[in-house]
Design an enzyme around this catalytic site. Structure first.
Site: not given
Length: 310
Positions: A10-11, A126, A210, A272
């Site tokens: 997203g970044n 978060k 994500k 990741k």
């Protein structure tokens, strides 16, 4: 023909609508390069800056006009999925048309089921939304049943949970669209978190990583590859130090060893690598790749990025 799930950060999509609209044109070229090589592509993406922007906009609006309600976080996630999906599908469709490739692109606003007993709900971490003084934050929390915490000396913020994905609710629709030959954009921002209760599915204020959602998606659609595209060309150990070393390949055992050494930053490379490991552990025929967006086509050919396998 290989089936590939690509997870976009997203970044990497920019911080404003206009910026995103320009950036996705380059993203589309990388995606269509993969499609043009004959592969089957399913696209997932993050939404960190975008969902924050939507949430903040409603918070600010509510401050100046008490008739404007605060927007619940699941709805903010849904808005971000549609907004990012629109830009992606528009740019990819335009690129396909340029190259005279006849394919349809569709965004599925996707719900992802989470466990209401997930430990993350007991310790939300978060941060989302604006910064407040301690007094303001606690008043907001009492009024709206929020959890708030101090954020690294910068002020107080609302915090929400980051539970693990269990099921993709729209699984059958996604599979039907893929089978029909369409390019599907799904589990945007990790999906809208929902819990299953006796009276049905309900959205919950949470955010699913994500990369973990993309690994779940890759498992569900029986992908051959999970490709996590980011801003660095490869996974590295001793990152940012003189002895930094880029890694072409990682086994599950090596990845576990590096994780035990705290080689990967939490909230950055660690999820990741962990998501890539989850997918790779599904079998010897599964390949996870972490690579730079611009090198996506080369990464599939084994010429770039870091490959993670059993």
């Amino acid at each position: 023909m290989a089936r590939i799930v690509v997870a976009l950060g997203g970044n990497a999509l920019g911080n404003s609508p206009l910026e995103q609209q320009e950036i996705v044109k380059e993203t589309a070229k990388a995606m269509v390069d993969i499609i043009a090589s004959g592969q089957e592509l399913i696209i997932a993406h993050g939404n960190g800056p975008q969902v924050g922007m939507i949430n903040n906009a409603f918070e600010e609006a509510a401050k100046v006009n008490n008739k404007i309600p605060l927007m619940p976080f699941p709805e903010c996630g849904a808005m971000s999925q549609a907004y990012i999906g629109f830009h992606l599908q528009n740019a990819i469709l335009n690129e396909l048309t340029k190259r005279q490739i006849k394919k349809n692109v569709v965004t599925v606003v996707t719900q992802v089921e989470v466990d209401p007993k997930d430990p993350a709900f007991q310790n939300p971490t978060k941060p989302i939304g604006a910064f407040y003084s301690e007094q303001e934050a606690k008043a907001l929390a009492a009024k709206n049943n929020f959890t708030v915490k101090e954020d690294a000396g910068r002020g107080w913020r609302r915090v929400i949970a980051s539970p693990q994905p269990l099921k993709i609710v729209e699984k059958q629709i996604i599979e039907d669209l893929i089978a029909a030959g369409h390019i599907v954009i799904t589990v945007g921002g990790g999906g809208i978190p929902v819990i299953n209760s006796p009276d049905g599915l309900h959205g919950v204020p949470a955010v699913i990583d994500k990369d973990f959602a993309s690994a779940k998606l890759a498992e569900v659609v029986k992908a051959d590859y999970l490709m996590i595209l980011t801003a660095v060309p490869q996974v590295a150990i001793n990152y940012g130090k003189p002895e930094q070393k880029m890694l072409d390949h990682l086994t599950i055992a090596q990845a576990n060893e590096y994780i035990s050494q705290h080689q990967f930053a939490p909230g950055s490379m660690l999820p990741k690598v962990q998501a890539a490991m989850r997918f790779a552990q599904l079998g010897k025929d599964k390949t996870a790749i972490i690579a730079d967006l611009a090198q996506a086509k080369d990464a599939i050919a084994g010429k770039a990025g870091t490959t993670i396998k059993l």
